[in-house]
Design a protein around this motif. Sequence first.
Motif, PDB file in Angstrom:
ATOM      1  N   PRO A   1      19.910  -2.255  -4.463  1.00  0.00           N
ATOM      2  CA  PRO A   1      20.667  -1.454  -5.429  1.00  0.00           C
ATOM      3  C   PRO A   1      19.783  -1.009  -6.591  1.00  0.00           C
ATOM      4  CG  PRO A   1      21.484  -3.720  -5.352  1.00  0.00           C
ATOM      5  CD  PRO A   1      20.424  -3.598  -4.319  1.00  0.00           C
ATOM      6  N   ALA A   2      18.855  -1.845  -6.961  1.00  0.00           N
ATOM      7  CA  ALA A   2      17.836  -1.540  -7.976  1.00  0.00           C
ATOM      8  C   ALA A   2      16.665  -2.459  -7.668  1.00  0.00           C
ATOM      9  CB  ALA A   2      18.357  -1.794  -9.382  1.00  0.00           C
ATOM     10  N   ILE A   3      15.474  -1.985  -7.906  1.00  0.00           N
ATOM     11  CA  ILE A   3      14.327  -2.815  -7.562  1.00  0.00           C
ATOM     12  C   ILE A   3      13.284  -2.775  -8.670  1.00  0.00           C
ATOM     13  CG2 ILE A   3      13.070  -1.049  -6.256  1.00  0.00           C
ATOM     14  CD1 ILE A   3      12.547  -3.429  -4.192  1.00  0.00           C
ATOM     15  N   ASP A   4      12.801  -3.935  -9.015  1.00  0.00           N
ATOM     16  CA  ASP A   4      11.713  -4.103  -9.966  1.00  0.00           C
ATOM     17  C   ASP A   4      10.570  -4.717  -9.163  1.00  0.00           C
ATOM     18  OD1 ASP A   4      10.226  -4.237 -12.278  1.00  0.00           O
ATOM     19  OD2 ASP A   4      11.139  -6.121 -12.947  1.00  0.00           O
ATOM     20  N   LEU A   5       9.612  -3.909  -8.788  1.00  0.00           N
ATOM     21  CA  LEU A   5       8.551  -4.364  -7.893  1.00  0.00           C
ATOM     22  C   LEU A   5       7.605  -5.326  -8.596  1.00  0.00           C
ATOM     23  CD1 LEU A   5       7.750  -0.941  -6.265  1.00  0.00           C
ATOM     24  CD2 LEU A   5       8.813  -2.896  -5.130  1.00  0.00           C
ATOM     25  N   PRO A   6       7.134  -6.341  -7.879  1.00  0.00           N
ATOM     26  CA  PRO A   6       6.116  -7.222  -8.453  1.00  0.00           C
ATOM     27  C   PRO A   6       4.820  -6.434  -8.681  1.00  0.00           C
ATOM     28  CG  PRO A   6       6.588  -7.826  -6.167  1.00  0.00           C
ATOM     29  CD  PRO A   6       7.513  -6.717  -6.531  1.00  0.00           C
ATOM     30  N   ALA A   7       4.021  -6.907  -9.615  1.00  0.00           N
ATOM     31  CA  ALA A   7       2.800  -6.198 -10.012  1.00  0.00           C
ATOM     32  C   ALA A   7       1.898  -5.884  -8.822  1.00  0.00           C
ATOM     33  CB  ALA A   7       2.046  -7.016 -11.055  1.00  0.00           C
ATOM     34  N   GLU A   8       1.816  -6.775  -7.850  1.00  0.00           N
ATOM     35  CA  GLU A   8       0.907  -6.562  -6.722  1.00  0.00           C
ATOM     36  C   GLU A   8       1.361  -5.441  -5.791  1.00  0.00           C
ATOM     37  OE1 GLU A   8       3.326 -10.318  -5.723  1.00  0.00           O
ATOM     38  OE2 GLU A   8       2.424  -9.403  -7.479  1.00  0.00           O
ATOM     39  N   LEU A   9       2.615  -5.019  -5.897  1.00  0.00           N
ATOM     40  CA  LEU A   9       3.114  -3.923  -5.052  1.00  0.00           C
ATOM     41  C   LEU A   9       3.387  -2.645  -5.827  1.00  0.00           C
ATOM     42  CD1 LEU A   9       5.647  -5.833  -2.772  1.00  0.00           C
ATOM     43  CD2 LEU A   9       3.355  -5.039  -2.176  1.00  0.00           C
ATOM     44  N   ASP A  10       3.400  -2.731  -7.121  1.00  0.00           N
ATOM     45  CA  ASP A  10       3.830  -1.628  -7.977  1.00  0.00           C
ATOM     46  C   ASP A  10       3.113  -0.307  -7.693  1.00  0.00           C
ATOM     47  OD1 ASP A  10       5.507  -0.701 -10.104  1.00  0.00           O
ATOM     48  OD2 ASP A  10       3.711  -0.644 -11.362  1.00  0.00           O
ATOM     49  N   GLN A  11       1.831  -0.341  -7.421  1.00  0.00           N
ATOM     50  CA  GLN A  11       1.062   0.889  -7.190  1.00  0.00           C
ATOM     51  C   GLN A  11       1.039   1.331  -5.730  1.00  0.00           C
ATOM     52  OE1 GLN A  11      -0.247   2.692  -9.848  1.00  0.00           O
ATOM     53  NE2 GLN A  11       0.979   1.173 -10.929  1.00  0.00           N
ATOM     54  N   ASP A  12       1.622   0.509  -4.840  1.00  0.00           N
ATOM     55  CA  ASP A  12       1.540   0.779  -3.407  1.00  0.00           C
ATOM     56  C   ASP A  12       2.860   1.205  -2.770  1.00  0.00           C
ATOM     57  OD1 ASP A  12      -1.240   0.139  -3.006  1.00  0.00           O
ATOM     58  OD2 ASP A  12      -0.682  -1.942  -3.384  1.00  0.00           O
ATOM     59  N   VAL A  13       3.961   1.115  -3.515  1.00  0.00           N
ATOM     60  CA  VAL A  13       5.269   1.406  -2.950  1.00  0.00           C
ATOM     61  C   VAL A  13       5.829   2.683  -3.565  1.00  0.00           C
ATOM     62  CG1 VAL A  13       7.638   0.553  -2.672  1.00  0.00           C
ATOM     63  CG2 VAL A  13       5.724  -1.058  -2.567  1.00  0.00           C
ATOM     64  N   LEU A  14       6.241   3.608  -2.720  1.00  0.00           N
ATOM     65  CA  LEU A  14       6.894   4.828  -3.162  1.00  0.00           C
ATOM     66  C   LEU A  14       8.368   4.493  -3.380  1.00  0.00           C
ATOM     67  CD1 LEU A  14       7.067   7.923  -3.601  1.00  0.00           C
ATOM     68  CD2 LEU A  14       7.452   8.105  -1.120  1.00  0.00           C
ATOM     69  N   VAL A  15       8.860   4.700  -4.615  1.00  0.00           N
ATOM     70  CA  VAL A  15      10.250   4.369  -4.941  1.00  0.00           C
ATOM     71  C   VAL A  15      11.076   5.650  -4.957  1.00  0.00           C
ATOM     72  CG1 VAL A  15      11.801   3.335  -6.639  1.00  0.00           C
ATOM     73  CG2 VAL A  15       9.509   2.367  -6.284  1.00  0.00           C
TER      74      VAL A  15
END
Length: 148
Positions: A132-146
Motif C-alpha cells: 500500500p505504501a513502501i519505504d525502501l531500505p537504503a540498500e535498495l533505494d537506488q535500485d528499485v523503480l517505484v
Amino acid sequence: MTGIESQFRAARRVSTPLVAIQTADPQATMASCGGWMNGETAILVWDLVRGTRALGTAGATAWSEIAGDIETVGPAGLIDTLIFLEKMPDRTALFILNAHRILADDPAISQAVWNVRDSSKAQGRMVILLAPAIDLPAELDQDVLVMD
C-alpha cells in the motif's frame, strides 16, 4: 490501458529488474500488470501465508521443475524463492505481496532482493514488490523503480 499498466509495460520493455508498485489493491494490480504477460512468461506470486505459487501454466511448469515440493512459506521461503528465481526461465516475473512488511522486518530479504538484481536484468526477469505504501531500505533505494 491504465497509467500503471503503461508504466509497467515500459519498465518491462527495458528489462527493469526491481519494481515497487504502491497499490491499495494488489490483486487488481497483479491482474492488470500480469494479465497481459500471462502465456508469454512464467509468473509467480509470493505471500507470507501461502508462500510461492504460480499463475498460469508457464509458471506452474517452470516452478515445479525447479522447486518441486519445497516449502516456500515465511521469510526464509521468500529467500529460497529469490534464489530459485535465478534458475527460472528468462522473462519470469515474481510478485511479492505486502513487501513493505517483509523488507522492514528482515535485512536478509533486502539482501536477497538485491542479489537477484543483476541476473534478473540480464535475463529479463522482474521482481515486483506490491505494498500500500513502501519505504525502501537504503540498500535498495537506488535500485528499485517505484510506481504509484
